[in-house]
Design a protein around this motif. Structure first.
Motif, PDB file in Angstrom:
ATOM      1  N   TRP A 150     -23.571  -4.731 -46.807  1.00 48.38           N
ATOM      2  CA  TRP A 150     -22.539  -5.668 -47.212  1.00 48.38           C
ATOM      3  C   TRP A 150     -22.963  -7.064 -46.811  1.00 48.38           C
ATOM      4  CZ3 TRP A 150     -21.671  -2.030 -43.324  1.00 48.38           C
ATOM      5  CH2 TRP A 150     -21.532  -2.529 -42.030  1.00 48.38           C
ATOM      6  N   ARG A 151     -22.215  -8.026 -47.309  1.00 48.95           N
ATOM      7  CA  ARG A 151     -22.516  -9.423 -47.019  1.00 48.95           C
ATOM      8  C   ARG A 151     -21.272 -10.118 -46.487  1.00 48.95           C
ATOM      9  NH1 ARG A 151     -24.966 -14.086 -51.081  1.00 48.95           N
ATOM     10  NH2 ARG A 151     -24.418 -15.880 -49.792  1.00 48.95           N
ATOM     11  N   SER A 152     -21.440 -10.861 -45.409  1.00 50.39           N
ATOM     12  CA  SER A 152     -20.382 -11.727 -44.910  1.00 50.39           C
ATOM     13  C   SER A 152     -20.615 -13.141 -45.422  1.00 50.39           C
ATOM     14  CB  SER A 152     -20.369 -11.727 -43.380  1.00 50.39           C
ATOM     15  OG  SER A 152     -19.950 -10.487 -42.880  1.00 50.39           O
ATOM     16  N   TRP A 153     -19.521 -13.866 -45.632  1.00 49.36           N
ATOM     17  CA  TRP A 153     -19.592 -15.218 -46.188  1.00 49.36           C
ATOM     18  C   TRP A 153     -18.971 -16.209 -45.202  1.00 49.36           C
ATOM     19  CZ3 TRP A 153     -21.274 -16.255 -51.375  1.00 49.36           C
ATOM     20  CH2 TRP A 153     -21.626 -15.106 -52.092  1.00 49.36           C
ATOM     21  N   PRO A 154     -19.751 -16.790 -44.318  1.00 43.79           N
ATOM     22  CA  PRO A 154     -19.199 -17.702 -43.311  1.00 43.79           C
ATOM     23  C   PRO A 154     -19.027 -19.136 -43.790  1.00 43.79           C
ATOM     24  CG  PRO A 154     -21.533 -17.429 -42.923  1.00 43.79           C
ATOM     25  CD  PRO A 154     -21.189 -16.522 -44.090  1.00 43.79           C
ATOM     26  N   GLY A 155     -19.312 -19.421 -45.074  1.00 39.40           N
ATOM     27  CA  GLY A 155     -19.330 -20.798 -45.537  1.00 39.40           C
ATOM     28  C   GLY A 155     -20.693 -21.418 -45.309  1.00 39.40           C
ATOM     29  N   ALA A 156     -20.914 -22.602 -45.851  1.00 38.54           N
ATOM     30  CA  ALA A 156     -22.232 -23.230 -45.807  1.00 38.54           C
ATOM     31  C   ALA A 156     -22.491 -23.888 -44.451  1.00 38.54           C
ATOM     32  CB  ALA A 156     -22.355 -24.262 -46.919  1.00 38.54           C
ATOM     33  N   HIS A 157     -23.684 -23.629 -43.906  1.00 38.54           N
ATOM     34  CA  HIS A 157     -24.096 -24.204 -42.623  1.00 38.54           C
ATOM     35  C   HIS A 157     -25.569 -24.608 -42.712  1.00 38.54           C
ATOM     36  CE1 HIS A 157     -20.503 -22.835 -40.343  1.00 38.54           C
ATOM     37  NE2 HIS A 157     -20.505 -21.874 -41.263  1.00 38.54           N
ATOM     38  N   LEU A 300     -28.366 -25.653 -51.122  1.00 38.28           N
ATOM     39  CA  LEU A 300     -28.633 -24.318 -50.614  1.00 38.28           C
ATOM     40  C   LEU A 300     -28.666 -24.371 -49.090  1.00 38.28           C
ATOM     41  CD1 LEU A 300     -29.317 -21.405 -51.500  1.00 38.28           C
ATOM     42  CD2 LEU A 300     -31.737 -22.042 -51.412  1.00 38.28           C
ATOM     43  N   GLY A 301     -27.780 -23.584 -48.453  1.00 35.49           N
ATOM     44  CA  GLY A 301     -27.723 -23.565 -46.996  1.00 35.49           C
ATOM     45  C   GLY A 301     -27.654 -22.146 -46.468  1.00 35.49           C
ATOM     46  N   ILE A 302     -27.146 -21.990 -45.262  1.00 32.42           N
ATOM     47  CA  ILE A 302     -26.922 -20.661 -44.677  1.00 32.42           C
ATOM     48  C   ILE A 302     -25.474 -20.297 -44.965  1.00 32.42           C
ATOM     49  CG2 ILE A 302     -27.128 -19.232 -42.611  1.00 32.42           C
ATOM     50  CD1 ILE A 302     -28.679 -21.571 -41.308  1.00 32.42           C
ATOM     51  N   ASP A 303     -25.240 -19.377 -45.862  1.00 35.45           N
ATOM     52  CA  ASP A 303     -23.863 -19.042 -46.222  1.00 35.45           C
ATOM     53  C   ASP A 303     -23.618 -17.535 -46.244  1.00 35.45           C
ATOM     54  OD1 ASP A 303     -25.125 -18.203 -48.520  1.00 35.45           O
ATOM     55  OD2 ASP A 303     -24.143 -19.628 -49.856  1.00 35.45           O
ATOM     56  N   GLY A 304     -24.472 -16.763 -45.573  1.00 33.63           N
ATOM     57  CA  GLY A 304     -24.259 -15.329 -45.569  1.00 33.63           C
ATOM     58  C   GLY A 304     -24.952 -14.630 -44.416  1.00 33.63           C
ATOM     59  N   VAL A 305     -24.442 -13.455 -44.086  1.00 33.57           N
ATOM     60  CA  VAL A 305     -25.123 -12.517 -43.202  1.00 33.57           C
ATOM     61  C   VAL A 305     -25.381 -11.265 -44.024  1.00 33.57           C
ATOM     62  CG1 VAL A 305     -25.051 -11.192 -41.070  1.00 33.57           C
ATOM     63  CG2 VAL A 305     -23.904 -13.408 -41.191  1.00 33.57           C
ATOM     64  N   TYR A 306     -26.623 -10.869 -44.098  1.00 30.13           N
ATOM     65  CA  TYR A 306     -27.038  -9.722 -44.910  1.00 30.13           C
ATOM     66  C   TYR A 306     -27.066  -8.493 -44.008  1.00 30.13           C
ATOM     67  CZ  TYR A 306     -29.593  -7.569 -48.837  1.00 30.13           C
ATOM     68  OH  TYR A 306     -29.973  -6.794 -49.896  1.00 30.13           O
ATOM     69  N   PHE A 307     -26.014  -7.681 -44.110  1.00 28.56           N
ATOM     70  CA  PHE A 307     -25.951  -6.428 -43.367  1.00 28.56           C
ATOM     71  C   PHE A 307     -26.584  -5.333 -44.221  1.00 28.56           C
ATOM     72  CE2 PHE A 307     -22.607  -8.903 -41.436  1.00 28.56           C
ATOM     73  CZ  PHE A 307     -22.623  -8.519 -40.098  1.00 28.56           C
ATOM     74  N   LEU A 308     -27.714  -4.837 -43.794  1.00 27.35           N
ATOM     75  CA  LEU A 308     -28.401  -3.770 -44.515  1.00 27.35           C
ATOM     76  C   LEU A 308     -28.873  -2.741 -43.507  1.00 27.35           C
ATOM     77  CD1 LEU A 308     -29.655  -2.490 -47.015  1.00 27.35           C
ATOM     78  CD2 LEU A 308     -31.640  -3.982 -46.717  1.00 27.35           C
ATOM     79  N   PHE A 309     -28.419  -1.520 -43.697  1.00 25.85           N
ATOM     80  CA  PHE A 309     -28.777  -0.422 -42.799  1.00 25.85           C
ATOM     81  C   PHE A 309     -29.494   0.636 -43.621  1.00 25.85           C
ATOM     82  CE2 PHE A 309     -24.835  -2.394 -41.539  1.00 25.85           C
ATOM     83  CZ  PHE A 309     -25.064  -2.732 -40.217  1.00 25.85           C
ATOM     84  N   GLY A 310     -30.746   0.862 -43.357  1.00 25.37           N
ATOM     85  CA  GLY A 310     -31.470   1.868 -44.113  1.00 25.37           C
ATOM     86  C   GLY A 310     -32.956   1.641 -44.043  1.00 25.37           C
ATOM     87  N   TYR A 311     -33.678   2.541 -44.660  1.00 27.21           N
ATOM     88  CA  TYR A 311     -35.132   2.496 -44.657  1.00 27.21           C
ATOM     89  C   TYR A 311     -35.587   1.954 -45.999  1.00 27.21           C
ATOM     90  CZ  TYR A 311     -34.395   5.540 -40.618  1.00 27.21           C
ATOM     91  OH  TYR A 311     -33.975   6.046 -39.421  1.00 27.21           O
ATOM     92  N   GLY A 312     -36.535   1.012 -45.973  1.00 32.88           N
ATOM     93  CA  GLY A 312     -36.894   0.289 -47.182  1.00 32.88           C
ATOM     94  C   GLY A 312     -38.315   0.538 -47.630  1.00 32.88           C
ATOM     95  N   GLY A 313     -38.540   0.448 -48.936  1.00 35.76           N
ATOM     96  CA  GLY A 313     -39.857   0.638 -49.527  1.00 35.76           C
ATOM     97  C   GLY A 313     -39.727   1.022 -50.977  1.00 35.76           C
ATOM     98  N   ASN A 314     -40.857   1.277 -51.623  1.00 32.72           N
ATOM     99  CA  ASN A 314     -40.826   1.531 -53.062  1.00 32.72           C
ATOM    100  C   ASN A 314     -41.414   2.884 -53.463  1.00 32.72           C
ATOM    101  OD1 ASN A 314     -43.479   1.027 -52.489  1.00 32.72           O
ATOM    102  ND2 ASN A 314     -43.623  -0.873 -53.691  1.00 32.72           N
ATOM    103  N   ASP A 315     -41.590   3.801 -52.487  1.00 35.19           N
ATOM    104  CA  ASP A 315     -42.053   5.143 -52.841  1.00 35.19           C
ATOM    105  C   ASP A 315     -41.581   6.129 -51.775  1.00 35.19           C
ATOM    106  OD1 ASP A 315     -44.083   5.400 -50.688  1.00 35.19           O
ATOM    107  OD2 ASP A 315     -45.160   3.865 -51.821  1.00 35.19           O
TER     108      ASP A 315
END
Length: 334
Positions: A150-157, A300-315
């Motif tokens: 999920w993504r949080s939206w703290p506003g632009a910083h 373009l600023g800092i306007d989100g926190v990228y919450f990602l839980f999982g294992y990543g890759g393409n195979d």
């Protein structure tokens, strides 16, 4: 650091020439300098006094058993310790809304039963409830029934600090090839993650500063549990900023203990490669980059926190090698 357009000819009387000077301190406190301009063909010179003040950044550091003590010290945007629900509670979309910027929750995926609140698995850190994230053997990322994002939206910083505690089940659990961890971002979600909808980051559409932990299967020379900043920005797609780049010495997680992870991002000045990304683990600076071009426009600023839980890759080599749990606590954004 000074820079300017090349002056290829003499400067006539009455005309001007601009010299741009950037102050990049290496320590806190006042620093003085001098710009000397020498007139060609003569002994004349002109001196301009320069002064600047370096501001120190002091991470909280160490394990935090009560996030309220941290929140009282910081002007936090959110501060979450999971003590508002009982152990055994299954996390829902509404919980995410309540904990991580309710008014700005836009999008996310939480697979039913994949994230819950439990007692501290270590049993000796003095903390209470923690968040547990499940990863099913043979799944990738947040494939059902694993994980979530999920993504949080703290506003632009222009500058933000993000921190959390992290724990992995003790050995003999197997290491995953690549595990993604939450981090700061800005702009379009798809572009920030290198997705196919928004395209790759180009300085206009988005950027991200997630973290990754790798095994020797992915990078043999780094060791198990190697930490890096996994960055997408205007000048590079998948920029690995390893914890041995600066100040030195690769950082590797160990299983069966809690860590405090702290991240700082500061946006670059448009037209300059002076954006900042820094990581601390248990209060020790393990990665510091001050040469990043996050953006090419001021919008373009800092306007989100990228919450990602999982294992990543393409195979399939990136799939979870077995059923596993990872644990998180004491989220702070400030």
């Amino acid at each position: 650091v000074w820079s300017s357009e090349v002056c290829s000819s003499d400067l006539p009387d009455g005309e001007s020439f601009t010299i741009n000077i950037s102050f990049i301190p290496t320590a806190a406190g006042t620093a003085n300098g001098e710009l000397e301009i020498i007139e060609a063909g003569t002994s004349a010179s002109y001196k301009v006094a320069l002064t600047g003040t370096g501001i120190s950044y002091d991470p909280v550091g160490g394990l935090i058993s009560d996030s309220s003590s941290v929140c009282s010290q910081l002007d936090s945007i959110f501060c979450v310790d999971h003590e508002d629900v009982p152990a055994g509670h299954r996390v829902t979309d509404q919980d995410i809304i309540n904990w991580f910027l309710a008014d700005h929750y836009r999008a996310g995926i939480i697979n039913p039963g994949a994230i819950d609140i439990v007692a501290d698995p270590s049993g000796d850190s003095g903390r209470g409830n923690v968040m547990r994230v499940f990863q099913k053997e043979g799944t990738l990322g947040f494939d059902r029934p694993s994980g979530g994002q999920w993504r949080s939206w703290p506003g632009a910083h222009e500058e933000l600090y993000f921190a959390y505690d992290f724990y992995m089940e003790p050995a003999p659990r197997l290491w995953s090839k690549a595990q993604k961890l939450p981090g700061l971002m800005g702009g379009d979600w798809s572009a920030a993650s290198g997705g196919t909808i928004g395209g790759v980051p180009d300085g206009l559409n988005g950027w991200s500063a997630r973290l990754q932990m790798y095994s020797t299967q992915a990078f043999p020379g780094k060791g198990e549990g190697a930490l890096c900043g996994y960055l997408y920005h205007a000048t590079k797609f998948q920029d690995y900023r390893w914890a041995d780049d600066d100040p030195g010495g690769q950082f590797n997680f160990e299983r069966g203990r809690w860590y405090r992870i702290e991240q700082r991002v500061k946006m670059n000045d448009v037209g300059q490669d002076n954006g900042i990304h820094q990581l601390w683990v248990d209060g020790v600076l393990v990665q510091s980059s001050k040469n990043i071009r996050w953006r090419t426009v001021n919008t373009l600023g800092i306007d989100g926190v990228y919450f990602l839980f999982g294992y990543g890759g393409n195979d399939s080599s990136f799939y979870a090698p077995e059923d596993q749990h990872n644990y998180f606590d004491n989220w702070v954004l400030s």
